[in-house]
Design a protein around this motif. Structure first.
Motif, PDB file in Angstrom:
ATOM      1  N   GLY A 171      -7.891  10.859   2.034  1.00  0.00           N
ATOM      2  CA  GLY A 171      -6.556  11.443   1.974  1.00  0.00           C
ATOM      3  C   GLY A 171      -6.373  12.546   3.007  1.00  0.00           C
ATOM      4  N   GLU A 172      -7.379  13.406   3.137  1.00  0.00           N
ATOM      5  CA  GLU A 172      -7.328  14.486   4.123  1.00  0.00           C
ATOM      6  C   GLU A 172      -7.294  13.907   5.533  1.00  0.00           C
ATOM      7  N   PHE A 173      -8.096  12.879   5.774  1.00  0.00           N
ATOM      8  CA  PHE A 173      -8.150  12.216   7.074  1.00  0.00           C
ATOM      9  C   PHE A 173      -6.793  11.614   7.433  1.00  0.00           C
ATOM     10  N   VAL A 174      -6.238  10.831   6.540  1.00  0.00           N
ATOM     11  CA  VAL A 174      -4.982  10.124   6.793  1.00  0.00           C
ATOM     12  C   VAL A 174      -3.831  11.108   6.992  1.00  0.00           C
ATOM     13  N   GLY A 175      -3.879  12.251   6.331  1.00  0.00           N
ATOM     14  CA  GLY A 175      -2.831  13.254   6.462  1.00  0.00           C
ATOM     15  C   GLY A 175      -2.717  13.861   7.847  1.00  0.00           C
ATOM     16  N   LEU A 176      -3.689  13.603   8.720  1.00  0.00           N
ATOM     17  CA  LEU A 176      -3.668  14.126  10.085  1.00  0.00           C
ATOM     18  C   LEU A 176      -2.845  13.257  11.036  1.00  0.00           C
ATOM     19  N   PHE A 177      -2.453  12.061  10.579  1.00  0.00           N
ATOM     20  CA  PHE A 177      -1.756  11.096  11.430  1.00  0.00           C
ATOM     21  C   PHE A 177      -0.251  11.150  11.226  1.00  0.00           C
ATOM     22  N   GLY A 221       0.355   2.417  12.059  1.00  0.00           N
ATOM     23  CA  GLY A 221       1.054   3.087  10.972  1.00  0.00           C
ATOM     24  C   GLY A 221       0.097   3.721   9.981  1.00  0.00           C
ATOM     25  N   ARG A 222       0.565   4.816   9.378  1.00  0.00           N
ATOM     26  CA  ARG A 222      -0.269   5.560   8.433  1.00  0.00           C
ATOM     27  C   ARG A 222      -0.688   4.702   7.239  1.00  0.00           C
ATOM     28  N   ASP A 223       0.174   3.798   6.778  1.00  0.00           N
ATOM     29  CA  ASP A 223      -0.193   2.964   5.628  1.00  0.00           C
ATOM     30  C   ASP A 223      -1.389   2.073   5.945  1.00  0.00           C
ATOM     31  N   GLU A 224      -1.384   1.454   7.126  1.00  0.00           N
ATOM     32  CA  GLU A 224      -2.502   0.594   7.512  1.00  0.00           C
ATOM     33  C   GLU A 224      -3.766   1.421   7.760  1.00  0.00           C
ATOM     34  N   ILE A 225      -3.607   2.576   8.400  1.00  0.00           N
ATOM     35  CA  ILE A 225      -4.742   3.482   8.620  1.00  0.00           C
ATOM     36  C   ILE A 225      -5.304   3.936   7.274  1.00  0.00           C
ATOM     37  N   SER A 226      -4.430   4.227   6.330  1.00  0.00           N
ATOM     38  CA  SER A 226      -4.855   4.669   5.002  1.00  0.00           C
ATOM     39  C   SER A 226      -5.630   3.578   4.276  1.00  0.00           C
ATOM     40  N   ALA A 227      -5.106   2.366   4.277  1.00  0.00           N
ATOM     41  CA  ALA A 227      -5.788   1.260   3.584  1.00  0.00           C
ATOM     42  C   ALA A 227      -7.186   1.053   4.152  1.00  0.00           C
ATOM     43  N   PHE A 228      -7.303   1.045   5.470  1.00  0.00           N
ATOM     44  CA  PHE A 228      -8.601   0.865   6.124  1.00  0.00           C
ATOM     45  C   PHE A 228      -9.544   2.020   5.775  1.00  0.00           C
ATOM     46  N   THR A 229      -9.050   3.252   5.892  1.00  0.00           N
ATOM     47  CA  THR A 229      -9.886   4.432   5.653  1.00  0.00           C
ATOM     48  C   THR A 229     -10.345   4.511   4.204  1.00  0.00           C
ATOM     49  N   THR A 239     -10.686  19.626  11.014  1.00  0.00           N
ATOM     50  CA  THR A 239     -10.273  19.030   9.739  1.00  0.00           C
ATOM     51  C   THR A 239     -10.650  17.555   9.707  1.00  0.00           C
ATOM     52  N   LEU A 240     -10.466  16.867  10.830  1.00  0.00           N
ATOM     53  CA  LEU A 240     -10.885  15.458  10.926  1.00  0.00           C
ATOM     54  C   LEU A 240     -12.387  15.345  10.666  1.00  0.00           C
ATOM     55  N   GLU A 241     -13.174  16.209  11.300  1.00  0.00           N
ATOM     56  CA  GLU A 241     -14.623  16.223  11.103  1.00  0.00           C
ATOM     57  C   GLU A 241     -14.954  16.460   9.624  1.00  0.00           C
ATOM     58  N   HIS A 242     -14.318  17.438   9.022  1.00  0.00           N
ATOM     59  CA  HIS A 242     -14.554  17.755   7.607  1.00  0.00           C
ATOM     60  C   HIS A 242     -14.224  16.557   6.713  1.00  0.00           C
ATOM     61  N   ALA A 243     -13.088  15.931   6.970  1.00  0.00           N
ATOM     62  CA  ALA A 243     -12.681  14.772   6.164  1.00  0.00           C
ATOM     63  C   ALA A 243     -13.685  13.628   6.296  1.00  0.00           C
ATOM     64  N   GLN A 244     -14.172  13.395   7.508  1.00  0.00           N
ATOM     65  CA  GLN A 244     -15.169  12.335   7.714  1.00  0.00           C
ATOM     66  C   GLN A 244     -16.482  12.702   7.014  1.00  0.00           C
TER      67      GLN A 244
END
Length: 141
Positions: A35-41, A57-65, A24-29
């Motif tokens: 959104g799919e990527f961040v949902g794995l964390f 934190g997911r919020d910081e990972i989300s903003a970056f991604t 799923t990580l591969e697919h999201a990338q």
């Protein structure tokens, strides 16, 4: 229960579930789906990018991604292969992954360094989540 006491069938089932998270990580990338990527964390996850940036934190990972992923795969992408799973406990695993640069149609790109991510994952409410991740580039030599 000690990780050394996981029966073989249960171990294989958990490895398959972990491999599905990495797929799923591969697919999201590959499809630039932040959104799919961040949902794995897990919400309190920590991630160190391949260039050494620490995200907490997911919020910081989300903003970056959301900032870097869209458009990042226009020329090439990566594929991911789980190469080793170490169960620290039945619900915690260290997962070593081989990451290779590939063309958009999936052919390896010669001359590109591989990545060697390490993902610590925890199983919560029946679902494996990324908790502590370190992406590392493998340098030749």
């Amino acid at each position: 229960m000690n990780a050394t006491h996981i029966d073989e069938r249960a171990r294989e089932t958990e490895i398959e579930a972990i491999e599905q998270v990495i797929a799923t990580l591969e697919h999201a990338q590959q499809h630039e789906l932040p959104g799919e990527f961040v949902g794995l964390f897990r919400s309190d996850a920590i991630w160190t990018t391949g260039h050494g940036r620490r995200l907490t934190g997911r919020d910081e990972i989300s903003a970056f991604t959301h900032r870097v992923l869209p458009g990042a795969m226009r020329d090439s992408t990566s594929d991911y292969e789980v190469v080793h799973v170490l169960f620290i406990r039945p619900d915690v695993a260290a997962v070593k992954v081989r990451q290779r640069a590939v063309t958009l149609d999936g052919h390896p790109i010669e001359g590109q360094n591989e990545g060697s991510p390490l993902y610590v994952m925890a199983k919560e409410d029946g679902r494996w989540l990324l908790v502590a991740c370190q992406n590392t580039e493998v340098l030749d030599g």
